[in-house]
Design a protein around this motif. Structure first.
Motif, PDB file in Angstrom:
ATOM      1  N   TYR A   3       0.816  -1.207   0.000  1.00 44.61           N
ATOM      2  CA  TYR A   3       0.000   0.000   0.000  1.00 44.61           C
ATOM      3  C   TYR A   3       0.854   1.264   0.000  1.00 44.61           C
ATOM      4  CZ  TYR A   3      -3.906  -3.119   0.534  1.00 44.61           C
ATOM      5  OH  TYR A   3      -4.825  -4.113   0.322  1.00 44.61           O
ATOM      6  N   MET A   4       2.040   1.196   0.610  1.00 43.71           N
ATOM      7  CA  MET A   4       2.951   2.331   0.582  1.00 43.71           C
ATOM      8  C   MET A   4       3.407   2.598  -0.854  1.00 43.71           C
ATOM      9  SD  MET A   4       6.899   2.699   1.785  1.00 43.71           S
ATOM     10  CE  MET A   4       7.200   1.227   0.873  1.00 43.71           C
ATOM     11  N   ILE A   5       3.745   1.558  -1.603  1.00 43.82           N
ATOM     12  CA  ILE A   5       4.162   1.719  -2.999  1.00 43.82           C
ATOM     13  C   ILE A   5       3.016   2.294  -3.824  1.00 43.82           C
ATOM     14  CG2 ILE A   5       4.818   0.456  -5.099  1.00 43.82           C
ATOM     15  CD1 ILE A   5       7.112   0.749  -3.162  1.00 43.82           C
ATOM     16  N   LEU A   6       1.823   1.766  -3.635  1.00 43.98           N
ATOM     17  CA  LEU A   6       0.665   2.281  -4.374  1.00 43.98           C
ATOM     18  C   LEU A   6       0.382   3.736  -4.011  1.00 43.98           C
ATOM     19  CD1 LEU A   6      -1.693  -0.840  -4.249  1.00 43.98           C
ATOM     20  CD2 LEU A   6      -0.268  -0.053  -6.168  1.00 43.98           C
ATOM     21  N   ASP A   7       0.576   4.086  -2.755  1.00 47.66           N
ATOM     22  CA  ASP A   7       0.376   5.463  -2.307  1.00 47.66           C
ATOM     23  C   ASP A   7       1.387   6.392  -2.972  1.00 47.66           C
ATOM     24  OD1 ASP A   7      -0.927   7.432  -0.571  1.00 47.66           O
ATOM     25  OD2 ASP A   7       0.988   7.458   0.495  1.00 47.66           O
ATOM     26  N   ILE A   8       2.629   5.964  -3.059  1.00 51.16           N
ATOM     27  CA  ILE A   8       3.663   6.766  -3.726  1.00 51.16           C
ATOM     28  C   ILE A   8       3.304   6.947  -5.193  1.00 51.16           C
ATOM     29  CG2 ILE A   8       6.074   6.739  -4.526  1.00 51.16           C
ATOM     30  CD1 ILE A   8       6.804   5.462  -1.799  1.00 51.16           C
ATOM     31  N   ILE A   9       2.887   5.870  -5.847  1.00 51.29           N
ATOM     32  CA  ILE A   9       2.506   5.961  -7.261  1.00 51.29           C
ATOM     33  C   ILE A   9       1.324   6.912  -7.423  1.00 51.29           C
ATOM     34  CG2 ILE A   9       1.562   4.681  -9.229  1.00 51.29           C
ATOM     35  CD1 ILE A   9       3.242   2.259  -8.212  1.00 51.29           C
ATOM     36  N   GLN A  10       0.360   6.833  -6.529  1.00 56.75           N
ATOM     37  CA  GLN A  10      -0.815   7.714  -6.591  1.00 56.75           C
ATOM     38  C   GLN A  10      -0.395   9.176  -6.434  1.00 56.75           C
ATOM     39  OE1 GLN A  10      -4.265   6.391  -6.822  1.00 56.75           O
ATOM     40  NE2 GLN A  10      -4.379   8.451  -7.644  1.00 56.75           N
ATOM     41  N   ASP A  11       0.580   9.443  -5.561  1.00 55.42           N
ATOM     42  CA  ASP A  11       1.072  10.806  -5.384  1.00 55.42           C
ATOM     43  C   ASP A  11       1.767  11.320  -6.644  1.00 55.42           C
ATOM     44  OD1 ASP A  11       0.094  10.889  -2.815  1.00 55.42           O
ATOM     45  OD2 ASP A  11       2.040  10.607  -1.843  1.00 55.42           O
ATOM     46  N   ILE A  12       2.456  10.426  -7.347  1.00 53.35           N
ATOM     47  CA  ILE A  12       3.184  10.797  -8.560  1.00 53.35           C
ATOM     48  C   ILE A  12       2.230  10.967  -9.740  1.00 53.35           C
ATOM     49  CG2 ILE A  12       4.856   9.932 -10.262  1.00 53.35           C
ATOM     50  CD1 ILE A  12       6.285   8.620  -7.816  1.00 53.35           C
ATOM     51  N   PRO A  49       5.079  -5.967 -14.849  1.00 53.85           N
ATOM     52  CA  PRO A  49       5.770  -4.689 -14.647  1.00 53.85           C
ATOM     53  C   PRO A  49       4.807  -3.518 -14.451  1.00 53.85           C
ATOM     54  CG  PRO A  49       6.810  -5.914 -16.420  1.00 53.85           C
ATOM     55  CD  PRO A  49       5.561  -6.675 -16.039  1.00 53.85           C
ATOM     56  N   LEU A  50       5.080  -2.752 -13.414  1.00 55.42           N
ATOM     57  CA  LEU A  50       4.261  -1.580 -13.101  1.00 55.42           C
ATOM     58  C   LEU A  50       4.321  -0.550 -14.226  1.00 55.42           C
ATOM     59  CD1 LEU A  50       5.273  -1.153  -9.361  1.00 55.42           C
ATOM     60  CD2 LEU A  50       3.002  -1.768 -10.212  1.00 55.42           C
ATOM     61  N   ARG A  51       5.487  -0.388 -14.819  1.00 58.34           N
ATOM     62  CA  ARG A  51       5.644   0.617 -15.879  1.00 58.34           C
ATOM     63  C   ARG A  51       4.715   0.332 -17.049  1.00 58.34           C
ATOM     64  NH1 ARG A  51      11.988   1.991 -16.503  1.00 58.34           N
ATOM     65  NH2 ARG A  51      11.142   3.550 -17.922  1.00 58.34           N
ATOM     66  N   ASP A  57       1.548   2.851 -17.203  1.00 52.84           N
ATOM     67  CA  ASP A  57       2.072   3.835 -18.132  1.00 52.84           C
ATOM     68  C   ASP A  57       3.024   4.797 -17.440  1.00 52.84           C
ATOM     69  OD1 ASP A  57       2.284   4.717 -20.762  1.00 52.84           O
ATOM     70  OD2 ASP A  57       0.782   6.286 -20.463  1.00 52.84           O
ATOM     71  N   LEU A  58       3.919   4.251 -16.615  1.00 52.50           N
ATOM     72  CA  LEU A  58       4.921   5.053 -15.925  1.00 52.50           C
ATOM     73  C   LEU A  58       6.145   5.198 -16.823  1.00 52.50           C
ATOM     74  CD1 LEU A  58       4.778   3.308 -12.430  1.00 52.50           C
ATOM     75  CD2 LEU A  58       3.681   5.449 -13.076  1.00 52.50           C
ATOM     76  N   ASP A  59       6.726   6.387 -16.849  1.00 47.54           N
ATOM     77  CA  ASP A  59       7.952   6.553 -17.621  1.00 47.54           C
ATOM     78  C   ASP A  59       9.155   6.521 -16.673  1.00 47.54           C
ATOM     79  OD1 ASP A  59       8.175   9.096 -16.442  1.00 47.54           O
ATOM     80  OD2 ASP A  59       7.307  10.113 -18.175  1.00 47.54           O
ATOM     81  N   SER A  60      10.338   6.691 -17.227  1.00 45.01           N
ATOM     82  CA  SER A  60      11.546   6.573 -16.414  1.00 45.01           C
ATOM     83  C   SER A  60      11.609   7.664 -15.335  1.00 45.01           C
ATOM     84  CB  SER A  60      12.796   6.611 -17.289  1.00 45.01           C
ATOM     85  OG  SER A  60      12.813   7.770 -18.077  1.00 45.01           O
ATOM     86  N   MET A  61      11.079   8.846 -15.625  1.00 44.31           N
ATOM     87  CA  MET A  61      11.066   9.901 -14.603  1.00 44.31           C
ATOM     88  C   MET A  61      10.113   9.541 -13.458  1.00 44.31           C
ATOM     89  SD  MET A  61      13.356  12.005 -15.321  1.00 44.31           S
ATOM     90  CE  MET A  61      12.979  13.182 -14.051  1.00 44.31           C
ATOM     91  N   LEU A  93      11.959   7.114 -11.293  1.00 44.78           N
ATOM     92  CA  LEU A  93      12.935   7.798 -10.439  1.00 44.78           C
ATOM     93  C   LEU A  93      12.241   8.551  -9.310  1.00 44.78           C
ATOM     94  CD1 LEU A  93      15.513   9.107 -13.048  1.00 44.78           C
ATOM     95  CD2 LEU A  93      15.791   7.225 -11.420  1.00 44.78           C
ATOM     96  N   ASP A  94      11.069   9.091  -9.575  1.00 50.10           N
ATOM     97  CA  ASP A  94      10.298   9.752  -8.515  1.00 50.10           C
ATOM     98  C   ASP A  94       9.924   8.763  -7.414  1.00 50.10           C
ATOM     99  OD1 ASP A  94      10.419  12.242  -9.724  1.00 50.10           O
ATOM    100  OD2 ASP A  94       8.429  12.067 -10.655  1.00 50.10           O
ATOM    101  N   ILE A  95       9.585   7.538  -7.796  1.00 50.24           N
ATOM    102  CA  ILE A  95       9.264   6.500  -6.800  1.00 50.24           C
ATOM    103  C   ILE A  95      10.486   6.239  -5.929  1.00 50.24           C
ATOM    104  CG2 ILE A  95       8.701   4.049  -6.479  1.00 50.24           C
ATOM    105  CD1 ILE A  95       7.018   4.312  -9.108  1.00 50.24           C
ATOM    106  N   VAL A  96      11.640   6.080  -6.562  1.00 51.06           N
ATOM    107  CA  VAL A  96      12.882   5.839  -5.815  1.00 51.06           C
ATOM    108  C   VAL A  96      13.180   7.011  -4.884  1.00 51.06           C
ATOM    109  CG1 VAL A  96      15.378   5.504  -6.047  1.00 51.06           C
ATOM    110  CG2 VAL A  96      13.812   4.288  -7.582  1.00 51.06           C
ATOM    111  N   MET A  97      12.986   8.229  -5.371  1.00 52.05           N
ATOM    112  CA  MET A  97      13.241   9.412  -4.541  1.00 52.05           C
ATOM    113  C   MET A  97      12.271   9.488  -3.365  1.00 52.05           C
ATOM    114  SD  MET A  97      15.891  10.668  -5.828  1.00 52.05           S
ATOM    115  CE  MET A  97      16.002  12.166  -4.896  1.00 52.05           C
ATOM    116  N   GLU A  98      11.024   9.122  -3.585  1.00 56.43           N
ATOM    117  CA  GLU A  98      10.050   9.118  -2.484  1.00 56.43           C
ATOM    118  C   GLU A  98      10.420   8.071  -1.430  1.00 56.43           C
ATOM    119  OE1 GLU A  98       7.301  11.022  -1.526  1.00 56.43           O
ATOM    120  OE2 GLU A  98       8.235  12.353  -2.979  1.00 56.43           O
TER     121      GLU A  98
END
Length: 83
Positions: A8-17, A31-33, A37-41, A44-49
């Protein structure tokens, strides 16, 4: 953190992005991407979060381990066991 909390934390981060992300029918093993439809940026935002929220450093060579929701959980579980 439990496995469900990590998921749920990962999904929350994705929802914020991407506030338009649709999780209905999400396959945890694909794959989530591709599914969201997530791009490389976005990735990277997920990793930064993860770094910002949980002080987690994810080395670039480990990025492939964050490809699917389940692989994220498997990768992060030992790192967040005391969180």
């Amino acid at each position: 953190m439990t496995r469900d909390e990590i998921k749920y934390m990962i999904l929350d981060i994705i929802q914020d992005i991407d506030d338009e992300a649709e999780f209905d029918g999400l396959d945890e093993d694909k794959p989530l991407r591709d599914q969201l439809d997530l791009d490389s940026m976005d990735f990277l935002d997920i990793v930064m979060e993860l770094r910002k929220r949980h002080k987690l450093q994810v080395p670039e060579e480990d990025y492939p381990q964050l490809a699917t929701l389940m692989s994220c959980v498997n990768y992060l579980e030992p790192k967040l066991k005391d969180a």
